[in-house]
Design a protein around this motif. Sequence first.
Motif, PDB file in Angstrom:
ATOM      1  N   GLN A 201       0.765  -1.129   0.075  1.00  0.00           N
ATOM      2  CA  GLN A 201      -0.009   0.075   0.179  1.00  0.00           C
ATOM      3  C   GLN A 201       0.727   1.407  -0.157  1.00  0.00           C
ATOM      4  O   GLN A 201       0.599   2.260   0.668  1.00  0.00           O
ATOM      5  N   GLN A 202       1.912   1.217  -0.926  1.00  0.00           N
ATOM      6  CA  GLN A 202       2.811   2.361  -1.051  1.00  0.00           C
ATOM      7  C   GLN A 202       2.931   3.065  -2.283  1.00  0.00           C
ATOM      8  O   GLN A 202       3.945   3.120  -2.578  1.00  0.00           O
ATOM      9  N   CYS A 203       1.949   3.052  -2.868  1.00  0.00           N
ATOM     10  CA  CYS A 203       1.848   3.807  -4.248  1.00  0.00           C
ATOM     11  C   CYS A 203       1.855   5.284  -4.234  1.00  0.00           C
ATOM     12  O   CYS A 203       1.676   5.890  -5.433  1.00  0.00           O
ATOM     13  N   GLU A 204       1.687   5.732  -2.884  1.00  0.00           N
ATOM     14  CA  GLU A 204       1.647   7.407  -2.707  1.00  0.00           C
ATOM     15  C   GLU A 204       2.583   7.504  -1.302  1.00  0.00           C
ATOM     16  O   GLU A 204       2.580   6.719  -0.625  1.00  0.00           O
ATOM     17  N   GLY A 205       3.135   8.463  -1.267  1.00  0.00           N
ATOM     18  CA  GLY A 205       3.841   8.808  -0.017  1.00  0.00           C
ATOM     19  C   GLY A 205       4.624  10.020  -0.090  1.00  0.00           C
ATOM     20  O   GLY A 205       4.338  11.164  -0.902  1.00  0.00           O
TER      21      GLY A 205
END
Length: 357
Positions: A201-205
């Motif tokens: 769940q790290q396609c944004e950050g």
Amino acid sequence: MELYLAVLIGVLLPVLGTAAAAAAADDDDRTLRIHLVPHTHDDVGWLKTPRQYYYGFNSTIQQAAVKYILDTAVAALSQNPDRTFTYVESAFFSMWWEEQTDDTKSLVKELVANGQLSFVNGGWCMHDEAATHYMGMIDQTTLGHQFLKKELGVVPRVGWQLDPFGHSATQASLLASKVGFDALYFGRIDYQDLQRRHDEQQCEGFWSASSNLDDTTMFWGLTGEYGGNYGPPPGFCFDVHCNDDYLLGQDDDTILARMVELVKFLKVQSDRTKGRNIMLTMGEDFNYENAFIYYENIDRMISSLMEYQESGRIDVASILAPRFDRLNMFYSNPNEYTDCKHQEISEAQKKNGPFET
């Protein structure tokens, strides 16, 4: 270099647009908010010269005519105040702008003012990040930003590097954080890194882009539904150059089946990032040459999906479980999406402490 950067840096105060304000007003954490972002990626010279791309010459090499993208997109926006369009390449827009009447220019300024027409990145082109020198990157970005500021009073707020194959710290630091951008979005990353981000769940950050410059941490996100590109969901490209079937003219059962598949796809995308906002990039290379067709089908997609949810013909809650019970789909743009992401990050920090990714 400081002189070039000074031209680019502006005081940028996040302002929620119509779509983002509507989404922000819905404080239900169980509602998935889908930001539809119609856009086109127009190479300023690739297989053809910029002039050939603009007027549509030499179509035996590639069918593309930027003039008609801008002509029809502006006209389609004027037909429906809910519609939005995001544009990037100032080189093409300047060519088009010089051909327009005063009435058309006034209409464009109205569309910009009400948030329907937005500009991201804003350079003369979307530059490469691997083979280019940083001074060339700064110069071409400055040229585009000067044009947009002079003609439209626009200062781009978001970096939009969809097509470069690989991304540099120089882009994220000097050409994003230090020019005042609130976020940087890109499409392509290494396939192994992409898979890991899907799983975690790290396609944004956040990206701390430089160890030498102060305050270069900024929000970043993948486009193209986190698939490694920047197009729409599979089966939902409504451009005249795409092969997907339109929604217009289809019977009710066919549209219902396609909306079920769309909700399933939204479930997959939402599970690859944190928060309750996701972005669908509705567009690819030289799309919207006939913008009316694309927009009419997006209109139908929104109205059909929301109608099927309200009537219960699609059990959205069972598909989106366990995180979400409902969805809200609306026209948006990268600026509004970024505002919503910053807002939900701020909310998460108040509840859970510093946000890390």
